[in-house]
Design a protein around this motif. Structure first.
Motif, PDB file in Angstrom:
ATOM      1  N   ALA A  12       0.874  -1.175   0.000  1.00  0.00           N
ATOM      2  CA  ALA A  12       0.000   0.000   0.000  1.00  0.00           C
ATOM      3  C   ALA A  12       0.910   1.223   0.000  1.00  0.00           C
ATOM      4  N   ARG A  13       0.826   2.012  -1.071  1.00  0.00           N
ATOM      5  CA  ARG A  13       1.766   3.110  -1.308  1.00  0.00           C
ATOM      6  C   ARG A  13       1.150   4.469  -1.014  1.00  0.00           C
ATOM      7  N   VAL A  14       2.010   5.417  -0.768  1.00  0.00           N
ATOM      8  CA  VAL A  14       1.552   6.784  -0.559  1.00  0.00           C
ATOM      9  C   VAL A  14       0.672   7.191  -1.744  1.00  0.00           C
ATOM     10  N   GLY A  15      -0.481   7.799  -1.424  1.00  0.00           N
ATOM     11  CA  GLY A  15      -1.428   8.218  -2.453  1.00  0.00           C
ATOM     12  C   GLY A  15      -2.453   7.174  -2.819  1.00  0.00           C
ATOM     13  N   ASP A  16      -2.251   5.923  -2.426  1.00  0.00           N
ATOM     14  CA  ASP A  16      -3.246   4.887  -2.728  1.00  0.00           C
ATOM     15  C   ASP A  16      -4.551   5.190  -2.005  1.00  0.00           C
ATOM     16  N   ARG A  17      -5.639   4.818  -2.653  1.00  0.00           N
ATOM     17  CA  ARG A  17      -6.967   4.870  -2.038  1.00  0.00           C
ATOM     18  C   ARG A  17      -7.398   3.426  -1.838  1.00  0.00           C
ATOM     19  N   LEU A  18      -7.752   3.076  -0.611  1.00  0.00           N
ATOM     20  CA  LEU A  18      -8.035   1.696  -0.247  1.00  0.00           C
ATOM     21  C   LEU A  18      -9.512   1.520   0.103  1.00  0.00           C
ATOM     22  N   ARG A  19     -10.037   0.345  -0.264  1.00  0.00           N
ATOM     23  CA  ARG A  19     -11.431   0.017   0.020  1.00  0.00           C
ATOM     24  C   ARG A  19     -11.506  -1.446   0.444  1.00  0.00           C
ATOM     25  N   LEU A  20     -12.440  -1.734   1.341  1.00  0.00           N
ATOM     26  CA  LEU A  20     -12.580  -3.085   1.880  1.00  0.00           C
ATOM     27  C   LEU A  20     -13.818  -3.771   1.324  1.00  0.00           C
ATOM     28  N   HIS A  21     -13.658  -5.042   0.991  1.00  0.00           N
ATOM     29  CA  HIS A  21     -14.784  -5.901   0.617  1.00  0.00           C
ATOM     30  C   HIS A  21     -14.845  -7.021   1.646  1.00  0.00           C
ATOM     31  N   GLY A  22     -16.025  -7.276   2.183  1.00  0.00           N
ATOM     32  CA  GLY A  22     -16.208  -8.350   3.157  1.00  0.00           C
ATOM     33  C   GLY A  22     -17.318  -9.286   2.732  1.00  0.00           C
ATOM     34  N   GLU A  23     -17.131 -10.550   3.023  1.00  0.00           N
ATOM     35  CA  GLU A  23     -18.144 -11.564   2.719  1.00  0.00           C
ATOM     36  C   GLU A  23     -18.264 -12.530   3.894  1.00  0.00           C
ATOM     37  N   ILE A  24     -19.499 -12.864   4.269  1.00  0.00           N
ATOM     38  CA  ILE A  24     -19.734 -13.861   5.308  1.00  0.00           C
ATOM     39  C   ILE A  24     -19.551 -15.238   4.677  1.00  0.00           C
ATOM     40  N   ILE A  25     -18.639 -16.036   5.234  1.00  0.00           N
ATOM     41  CA  ILE A  25     -18.351 -17.361   4.679  1.00  0.00           C
ATOM     42  C   ILE A  25     -18.744 -18.497   5.626  1.00  0.00           C
ATOM     43  N   GLU A  26     -19.132 -18.144   6.858  1.00  0.00           N
ATOM     44  CA  GLU A  26     -19.528 -19.172   7.825  1.00  0.00           C
ATOM     45  C   GLU A  26     -20.467 -18.557   8.857  1.00  0.00           C
ATOM     46  N   ALA A  27     -21.475 -19.318   9.229  1.00  0.00           N
ATOM     47  CA  ALA A  27     -22.370 -18.938  10.325  1.00  0.00           C
ATOM     48  C   ALA A  27     -22.830 -20.235  10.973  1.00  0.00           C
ATOM     49  N   ARG A  28     -22.359 -20.492  12.178  1.00  0.00           N
ATOM     50  CA  ARG A  28     -22.753 -21.732  12.855  1.00  0.00           C
ATOM     51  C   ARG A  28     -22.987 -21.465  14.338  1.00  0.00           C
ATOM     52  N   ALA A  29     -24.027 -22.051  14.833  1.00  0.00           N
ATOM     53  CA  ALA A  29     -24.359 -21.923  16.247  1.00  0.00           C
ATOM     54  C   ALA A  29     -23.336 -22.706  17.071  1.00  0.00           C
ATOM     55  N   SER A  30     -23.002 -22.186  18.221  1.00  0.00           N
ATOM     56  CA  SER A  30     -22.085 -22.872  19.127  1.00  0.00           C
ATOM     57  C   SER A  30     -22.820 -24.031  19.793  1.00  0.00           C
ATOM     58  N   LYS A  31     -22.186 -25.187  19.812  1.00  0.00           N
ATOM     59  CA  LYS A  31     -22.775 -26.351  20.491  1.00  0.00           C
ATOM     60  C   LYS A  31     -22.562 -26.272  21.999  1.00  0.00           C
ATOM     61  N   SER A  32     -21.459 -25.685  22.422  1.00  0.00           N
ATOM     62  CA  SER A  32     -21.149 -25.634  23.853  1.00  0.00           C
ATOM     63  C   SER A  32     -21.718 -24.396  24.548  1.00  0.00           C
ATOM     64  N   ARG A  33     -22.010 -23.356  23.778  1.00  0.00           N
ATOM     65  CA  ARG A  33     -22.553 -22.111  24.354  1.00  0.00           C
ATOM     66  C   ARG A  33     -23.775 -21.688  23.540  1.00  0.00           C
ATOM     67  N   PRO A  34     -24.960 -22.053  23.964  1.00  0.00           N
ATOM     68  CA  PRO A  34     -26.159 -21.782  23.163  1.00  0.00           C
ATOM     69  C   PRO A  34     -26.507 -20.306  23.000  1.00  0.00           C
ATOM     70  N   THR A  35     -25.834 -19.430  23.702  1.00  0.00           N
ATOM     71  CA  THR A  35     -26.142 -17.999  23.610  1.00  0.00           C
ATOM     72  C   THR A  35     -25.332 -17.275  22.532  1.00  0.00           C
ATOM     73  N   VAL A  36     -24.442 -18.006  21.841  1.00  0.00           N
ATOM     74  CA  VAL A  36     -23.588 -17.386  20.818  1.00  0.00           C
ATOM     75  C   VAL A  36     -23.483 -18.264  19.577  1.00  0.00           C
ATOM     76  N   GLY A  37     -22.991 -17.660  18.521  1.00  0.00           N
ATOM     77  CA  GLY A  37     -22.659 -18.378  17.300  1.00  0.00           C
ATOM     78  C   GLY A  37     -21.351 -17.838  16.748  1.00  0.00           C
ATOM     79  N   VAL A  38     -20.791 -18.566  15.799  1.00  0.00           N
ATOM     80  CA  VAL A  38     -19.535 -18.161  15.170  1.00  0.00           C
ATOM     81  C   VAL A  38     -19.854 -17.617  13.778  1.00  0.00           C
ATOM     82  N   ILE A  39     -19.353 -16.429  13.516  1.00  0.00           N
ATOM     83  CA  ILE A  39     -19.461 -15.835  12.188  1.00  0.00           C
ATOM     84  C   ILE A  39     -18.054 -15.743  11.612  1.00  0.00           C
ATOM     85  N   GLY A  40     -17.882 -16.314  10.428  1.00  0.00           N
ATOM     86  CA  GLY A  40     -16.606 -16.236   9.721  1.00  0.00           C
ATOM     87  C   GLY A  40     -16.734 -15.335   8.513  1.00  0.00           C
ATOM     88  N   SER A  41     -15.731 -14.513   8.293  1.00  0.00           N
ATOM     89  CA  SER A  41     -15.734 -13.574   7.172  1.00  0.00           C
ATOM     90  C   SER A  41     -14.441 -13.668   6.390  1.00  0.00           C
TER      91      SER A  41
END
Length: 148
Positions: free
Chosen positions: A93-122
């Motif tokens: 990443a060089r001086v003067g560059d303009r940077l932008r982020l792209h994000g995608e959800i690649i995983e969503a799974r409920a926790s088996k050991s903690r029913p109050t949370v889930g794992v989100i992977g990006s």
């Protein structure tokens, strides 16, 4: 508040903001955290294959994280980050560059050991104004499930 149930695998977004790298910012960050000559001395950097001042990989990660937080239109019920995988530094990443982020959800799974949370992977990808990838990595976080 956005909870675990509000995320879907395959959803994606781009940061609305572009982040422009300034010389003074690169030098200030790198003097403190990664003081290699090609990060803090424009004349030295001009003699490298990159041809001009470029920032530290750690700085580009910080920029990606900032842009990622700005992509959230509402607060996320995050409990904790679990880690990063497959971190790649594709281009400087060089001086003067303009940077932008792209994000995608690649995983969503409920926790088996903690029913109050889930794992989100990006998968996150930071690109410059020419569309060239600067960095990419995967993240995972524990996100609270919606209260009943």
């Amino acid at each position: 508040m956005r909870y675990f149930e509000d995320f879907e695998v395959g959803e994606s977004a781009d940061s609305e903001e572009w982040y422009e790298l300034r010389e003074d910012e690169i030098i200030a960050f790198c003097e403190r955290w990664d003081p290699l000559p090609f990060h803090v001395d424009p004349q030295f950097a001009a003699r490298t294959p990159v041809g001009k001042l470029f920032t530290s990989a750690v700085h580009t990660v910080a920029i990606a994280i900032r842009l990622g937080h700005q992509m959230n239109k509402e607060p996320v019920a995050t409990e904790i980050g679990l880690g990063w995988d497959d971190v790649r530094f594709s281009n400087p990443a060089r001086v003067g560059d303009r940077l932008r982020l792209h994000g995608e959800i690649i995983e969503a799974r409920a926790s088996k050991s903690r029913p109050t949370v889930g794992v989100i992977g990006s998968r996150l990808r930071l690109t410059n104004q020419d569309g060239a990838e600067v960095i990419s990595f995967k993240t995972a976080a524990l996100i609270r499930r919606r209260p009943e």
